[in-house]
Design a protein around this motif. Structure first.
Motif, PDB file in Angstrom:
ATOM      1  N   TRP A 179       0.835  -1.205   0.000  1.00 26.19           N
ATOM      2  CA  TRP A 179       0.000   0.000   0.000  1.00 26.19           C
ATOM      3  C   TRP A 179       0.873   1.258   0.000  1.00 26.19           C
ATOM      4  O   TRP A 179       0.681   2.165  -0.809  1.00 26.19           O
ATOM      5  N   ARG A 183      -1.457  -3.405  -8.697  1.00 20.62           N
ATOM      6  CA  ARG A 183      -0.573  -3.284  -9.858  1.00 20.62           C
ATOM      7  C   ARG A 183       0.817  -3.846  -9.523  1.00 20.62           C
ATOM      8  O   ARG A 183       1.402  -4.588 -10.306  1.00 20.62           O
ATOM      9  N   VAL A 184       1.337  -3.499  -8.358  1.00 18.18           N
ATOM     10  CA  VAL A 184       2.656  -3.994  -7.939  1.00 18.18           C
ATOM     11  C   VAL A 184       2.577  -5.485  -7.645  1.00 18.18           C
ATOM     12  O   VAL A 184       3.456  -6.258  -8.043  1.00 18.18           O
ATOM     13  N   LEU A 201      -3.705   1.091  -5.622  1.00 14.20           N
ATOM     14  CA  LEU A 201      -3.040   0.534  -6.793  1.00 14.20           C
ATOM     15  C   LEU A 201      -1.957  -0.483  -6.419  1.00 14.20           C
ATOM     16  O   LEU A 201      -1.176  -0.901  -7.268  1.00 14.20           O
ATOM     17  N   TYR A 202      -1.964  -0.929  -5.145  1.00 14.65           N
ATOM     18  CA  TYR A 202      -1.024  -1.964  -4.730  1.00 14.65           C
ATOM     19  C   TYR A 202      -1.197  -3.216  -5.582  1.00 14.65           C
ATOM     20  O   TYR A 202      -0.254  -3.989  -5.789  1.00 14.65           O
ATOM     21  N   ARG A 220       4.525   5.613  -5.249  1.00 15.65           N
ATOM     22  CA  ARG A 220       4.814   5.501  -6.686  1.00 15.65           C
ATOM     23  C   ARG A 220       3.698   6.090  -7.555  1.00 15.65           C
ATOM     24  O   ARG A 220       3.964   6.806  -8.508  1.00 15.65           O
ATOM     25  N   TYR A 221       2.445   5.757  -7.212  1.00 12.38           N
ATOM     26  CA  TYR A 221       1.318   6.104  -8.071  1.00 12.38           C
ATOM     27  C   TYR A 221       0.384   7.153  -7.483  1.00 12.38           C
ATOM     28  O   TYR A 221      -0.539   7.602  -8.151  1.00 12.38           O
ATOM     29  N   SER A 253       2.812   1.709  -3.259  1.00 16.12           N
ATOM     30  CA  SER A 253       1.910   2.151  -4.325  1.00 16.12           C
ATOM     31  C   SER A 253       1.489   3.603  -4.139  1.00 16.12           C
ATOM     32  O   SER A 253       1.384   4.353  -5.115  1.00 16.12           O
ATOM     33  N   ARG A 254       1.258   3.994  -2.907  1.00 17.65           N
ATOM     34  CA  ARG A 254       0.886   5.386  -2.650  1.00 17.65           C
ATOM     35  C   ARG A 254       2.015   6.325  -3.049  1.00 17.65           C
ATOM     36  O   ARG A 254       1.795   7.369  -3.670  1.00 17.65           O
ATOM     37  N   LEU A 300       8.230  -2.008 -10.648  1.00 18.65           N
ATOM     38  CA  LEU A 300       7.143  -1.041 -10.525  1.00 18.65           C
ATOM     39  C   LEU A 300       6.657  -0.691 -11.924  1.00 18.65           C
ATOM     40  O   LEU A 300       7.269   0.109 -12.618  1.00 18.65           O
TER      41      LEU A 300
END
Length: 129
Positions: free
Chosen positions: A89, A104-105, A101-102, A95-96, A92-93, A127
């Motif tokens: 989490w 996606r990873v 969007l975790y 990066r995105y 993703s926060r 990533l």
């Protein structure tokens, strides 16, 4: 007040680097074979006393892996090395801009992640864009 930085790999001193008047330092690690290491950086004052320390997992990729990862030519290698306390989490926060969007990873690294609630320091994840 730091005047020098000492860099270690797996508790072996590798290089000493000078700190400039603005507190900045920079250097290249010499002759590091591929593998996963513990990278430690000690900040020292003029007397050689350690004033601060940081440790992190560090992965040195093989030249072949780096060439394959950059072959597409559409930007730098996009990976993250998991640090103690990281979550998918939070990664993703950062990066995105959205922790949701975790997934996606997780999907991009499903061969390395069995449970998205259990990731470990030293793991290296791609990533995706």
């Amino acid at each position: 007040d730091a005047t020098q930085i000492r860099v270690y790999l797996n508790n072996n001193a590798i290089i000493d680097l000078a700190v400039d008047g603005e507190g900045r330092w920079r250097g290249d690690l010499p002759n590091v074979d591929e593998g996963i290491y513990t990278l430690r950086v000690d900040e020292m004052d003029a007397e050689g006393t350690i004033t601060s320390r940081v440790e992190t997992p560090f992965k040195r990729e093989s030249a072949e892996n780096l060439a394959a990862a950059t072959r597409s030519g559409d930007g730098p290698v996009s990976v993250v090395t998991v640090q103690k306390g990281d979550t998918l989490w939070a990664i993703s926060r950062e990066r995105y801009g959205d922790g949701l969007l975790y997934v996606r990873v997780f999907e991009a690294n499903s061969d390395d992640i069995r449970d998205p609630d259990l990731i470990y320091p030293g793991q290296v994840f791609d990533l995706p864009k």
